[in-house]
Design a protein around this motif. Structure first.
Motif, PDB file in Angstrom:
ATOM      1  N   PHE A  56       0.799  -1.221   0.000  1.00 23.17           N
ATOM      2  CA  PHE A  56       0.000   0.000   0.000  1.00 23.17           C
ATOM      3  C   PHE A  56       0.837   1.279   0.000  1.00 23.17           C
ATOM      4  CE2 PHE A  56      -3.414  -2.553   2.429  1.00 23.17           C
ATOM      5  CZ  PHE A  56      -4.006  -2.944   1.245  1.00 23.17           C
ATOM      6  N   GLU A  57       2.136   1.158   0.099  1.00 22.87           N
ATOM      7  CA  GLU A  57       3.005   2.319   0.303  1.00 22.87           C
ATOM      8  C   GLU A  57       2.828   3.414  -0.747  1.00 22.87           C
ATOM      9  OE1 GLU A  57       7.591   3.157   1.570  1.00 22.87           O
ATOM     10  OE2 GLU A  57       7.122   1.311   0.528  1.00 22.87           O
ATOM     11  N   ALA A  58       2.771   3.060  -2.010  1.00 23.54           N
ATOM     12  CA  ALA A  58       2.713   4.067  -3.068  1.00 23.54           C
ATOM     13  C   ALA A  58       1.359   4.783  -3.117  1.00 23.54           C
ATOM     14  CB  ALA A  58       3.001   3.432  -4.423  1.00 23.54           C
ATOM     15  N   GLU A  59       0.270   4.028  -3.031  1.00 29.12           N
ATOM     16  CA  GLU A  59      -1.050   4.623  -3.209  1.00 29.12           C
ATOM     17  C   GLU A  59      -1.716   5.055  -1.906  1.00 29.12           C
ATOM     18  OE1 GLU A  59      -3.676   2.522  -5.830  1.00 29.12           O
ATOM     19  OE2 GLU A  59      -1.989   1.797  -7.031  1.00 29.12           O
ATOM     20  N   HIS A  60      -1.301   4.475  -0.787  1.00 35.00           N
ATOM     21  CA  HIS A  60      -1.923   4.772   0.507  1.00 35.00           C
ATOM     22  C   HIS A  60      -0.840   4.913   1.582  1.00 35.00           C
ATOM     23  CE1 HIS A  60      -5.779   3.790  -1.297  1.00 35.00           C
ATOM     24  NE2 HIS A  60      -5.192   2.731  -1.825  1.00 35.00           N
ATOM     25  N   PRO A  61      -0.011   5.957   1.463  1.00 36.61           N
ATOM     26  CA  PRO A  61       1.130   6.088   2.381  1.00 36.61           C
ATOM     27  C   PRO A  61       0.726   6.229   3.850  1.00 36.61           C
ATOM     28  CG  PRO A  61       0.895   8.060   1.035  1.00 36.61           C
ATOM     29  CD  PRO A  61      -0.055   7.043   0.491  1.00 36.61           C
ATOM     30  N   ASP A  62      -0.385   6.889   4.135  1.00 35.16           N
ATOM     31  CA  ASP A  62      -0.816   7.025   5.534  1.00 35.16           C
ATOM     32  C   ASP A  62      -1.190   5.672   6.125  1.00 35.16           C
ATOM     33  OD1 ASP A  62      -0.399   9.736   5.452  1.00 35.16           O
ATOM     34  OD2 ASP A  62      -2.492  10.226   5.076  1.00 35.16           O
ATOM     35  N   LEU A  63      -1.902   4.866   5.355  1.00 35.70           N
ATOM     36  CA  LEU A  63      -2.268   3.531   5.810  1.00 35.70           C
ATOM     37  C   LEU A  63      -1.016   2.680   5.988  1.00 35.70           C
ATOM     38  CD1 LEU A  63      -4.294   1.347   6.543  1.00 35.70           C
ATOM     39  CD2 LEU A  63      -4.582   0.899   4.080  1.00 35.70           C
ATOM     40  N   SER A  64      -0.084   2.802   5.067  1.00 32.30           N
ATOM     41  CA  SER A  64       1.171   2.062   5.161  1.00 32.30           C
ATOM     42  C   SER A  64       1.903   2.393   6.457  1.00 32.30           C
ATOM     43  CB  SER A  64       2.056   2.389   3.953  1.00 32.30           C
ATOM     44  OG  SER A  64       3.274   1.699   4.032  1.00 32.30           O
ATOM     45  N   THR A  65       1.956   3.659   6.801  1.00 32.99           N
ATOM     46  CA  THR A  65       2.601   4.093   8.036  1.00 32.99           C
ATOM     47  C   THR A  65       1.898   3.497   9.250  1.00 32.99           C
ATOM     48  OG1 THR A  65       3.339   6.145   7.009  1.00 32.99           O
ATOM     49  CG2 THR A  65       3.240   6.109   9.409  1.00 32.99           C
ATOM     50  N   THR A  66       0.584   3.493   9.234  1.00 36.85           N
ATOM     51  CA  THR A  66      -0.189   2.920  10.341  1.00 36.85           C
ATOM     52  C   THR A  66       0.064   1.425  10.464  1.00 36.85           C
ATOM     53  OG1 THR A  66      -1.908   4.595  10.070  1.00 36.85           O
ATOM     54  CG2 THR A  66      -2.515   2.589  11.272  1.00 36.85           C
ATOM     55  N   LEU A  67       0.095   0.723   9.345  1.00 35.11           N
ATOM     56  CA  LEU A  67       0.365  -0.718   9.362  1.00 35.11           C
ATOM     57  C   LEU A  67       1.732  -1.007   9.969  1.00 35.11           C
ATOM     58  CD1 LEU A  67      -1.017  -1.560   5.820  1.00 35.11           C
ATOM     59  CD2 LEU A  67      -1.977  -2.376   7.983  1.00 35.11           C
ATOM     60  N   LEU A  68       2.737  -0.240   9.590  1.00 37.80           N
ATOM     61  CA  LEU A  68       4.082  -0.440  10.131  1.00 37.80           C
ATOM     62  C   LEU A  68       4.143  -0.123  11.621  1.00 37.80           C
ATOM     63  CD1 LEU A  68       6.311   0.937   7.245  1.00 37.80           C
ATOM     64  CD2 LEU A  68       6.040  -1.454   7.970  1.00 37.80           C
ATOM     65  N   ARG A  69       3.431   0.906  12.034  1.00 39.14           N
ATOM     66  CA  ARG A  69       3.416   1.259  13.468  1.00 39.14           C
ATOM     67  C   ARG A  69       2.828   0.132  14.302  1.00 39.14           C
ATOM     68  NH1 ARG A  69      -0.689   3.679  15.992  1.00 39.14           N
ATOM     69  NH2 ARG A  69      -1.527   4.534  14.067  1.00 39.14           N
ATOM     70  N   VAL A  70       1.738  -0.452  13.827  1.00 41.02           N
ATOM     71  CA  VAL A  70       1.115  -1.544  14.573  1.00 41.02           C
ATOM     72  C   VAL A  70       2.001  -2.784  14.527  1.00 41.02           C
ATOM     73  CG1 VAL A  70      -0.915  -3.029  14.751  1.00 41.02           C
ATOM     74  CG2 VAL A  70      -1.193  -0.601  14.228  1.00 41.02           C
ATOM     75  N   ALA A  71       2.622  -3.058  13.382  1.00 38.25           N
ATOM     76  CA  ALA A  71       3.541  -4.191  13.291  1.00 38.25           C
ATOM     77  C   ALA A  71       4.700  -4.028  14.271  1.00 38.25           C
ATOM     78  CB  ALA A  71       4.065  -4.332  11.860  1.00 38.25           C
ATOM     79  N   ASP A  72       5.213  -2.813  14.377  1.00 38.81           N
ATOM     80  CA  ASP A  72       6.299  -2.549  15.353  1.00 38.81           C
ATOM     81  C   ASP A  72       5.825  -2.751  16.779  1.00 38.81           C
ATOM     82  OD1 ASP A  72       8.090  -1.956  13.329  1.00 38.81           O
ATOM     83  OD2 ASP A  72       7.900   0.224  13.547  1.00 38.81           O
ATOM     84  N   ALA A  73       4.605  -2.340  17.072  1.00 32.39           N
ATOM     85  CA  ALA A  73       4.052  -2.520  18.418  1.00 32.39           C
ATOM     86  C   ALA A  73       3.888  -4.002  18.741  1.00 32.39           C
ATOM     87  CB  ALA A  73       2.713  -1.798  18.559  1.00 32.39           C
ATOM     88  N   LEU A  74       3.460  -4.781  17.755  1.00 33.72           N
ATOM     89  CA  LEU A  74       3.347  -6.237  17.961  1.00 33.72           C
ATOM     90  C   LEU A  74       4.719  -6.842  18.235  1.00 33.72           C
ATOM     91  CD1 LEU A  74       0.839  -7.059  15.091  1.00 33.72           C
ATOM     92  CD2 LEU A  74       0.445  -7.500  17.515  1.00 33.72           C
ATOM     93  N   SER A  75       5.697  -6.421  17.469  1.00 29.08           N
ATOM     94  CA  SER A  75       7.056  -6.923  17.651  1.00 29.08           C
ATOM     95  C   SER A  75       7.615  -6.544  19.012  1.00 29.08           C
ATOM     96  CB  SER A  75       7.953  -6.386  16.543  1.00 29.08           C
ATOM     97  OG  SER A  75       9.271  -6.822  16.711  1.00 29.08           O
ATOM     98  N   ALA A  76       7.392  -5.306  19.412  1.00 28.49           N
ATOM     99  CA  ALA A  76       7.883  -4.834  20.713  1.00 28.49           C
ATOM    100  C   ALA A  76       7.212  -5.577  21.855  1.00 28.49           C
ATOM    101  CB  ALA A  76       7.634  -3.334  20.856  1.00 28.49           C
ATOM    102  N   GLY A  77       5.976  -6.029  21.612  1.00 31.36           N
ATOM    103  CA  GLY A  77       5.251  -6.783  22.637  1.00 31.36           C
ATOM    104  C   GLY A  77       5.576  -8.265  22.606  1.00 31.36           C
ATOM    105  N   GLY A  78       6.507  -8.656  21.740  1.00 40.98           N
ATOM    106  CA  GLY A  78       6.897 -10.052  21.670  1.00 40.98           C
ATOM    107  C   GLY A  78       5.900 -10.920  20.927  1.00 40.98           C
TER     108      GLY A  78
END
Length: 79
Positions: A56-78
């Motif tokens: 989604f990065e090219a056409e929906h950059p805001d959504l892409s950023t949100t997806l990465l933020r949540v993925a990082d939160a999942l990773s940080a939570g183990g």
């Protein structure tokens, strides 16, 4: 699941439902996020979110950023 992660998943679910691009990929992501919220099934969710962020990065950059933020939160939570 900690409160912050749950809140981020809820926000992502809402965003996908109302502002995500139409199509099967968005519906698939909605299903996975709902499973995480309702049944606590997180297996592979972070990876799925990262893959979708790239798609989604090219056409929906805001959504892409949100997806990465949540993925990082999942990773940080183990998860």
């Amino acid at each position: 699941m900690d409160f912050n992660l749950r809140r981020q998943l809820e926000e992502l679910a809402e965003r996908l439902r109302h502002h995500g691009p139409p199509g099967p990929r968005t519906e698939e992501l909605q299903s996975h996020v709902s499973d995480a919220l309702e049944q606590g099934r997180h297996e592979g969710l972070g990876e799925r979110l990262e893959e979708a962020a790239v798609e989604f990065e090219a056409e929906h950059p805001d959504l892409s950023t949100t997806l990465l933020r949540v993925a990082d939160a999942l990773s940080a939570g183990g998860i």
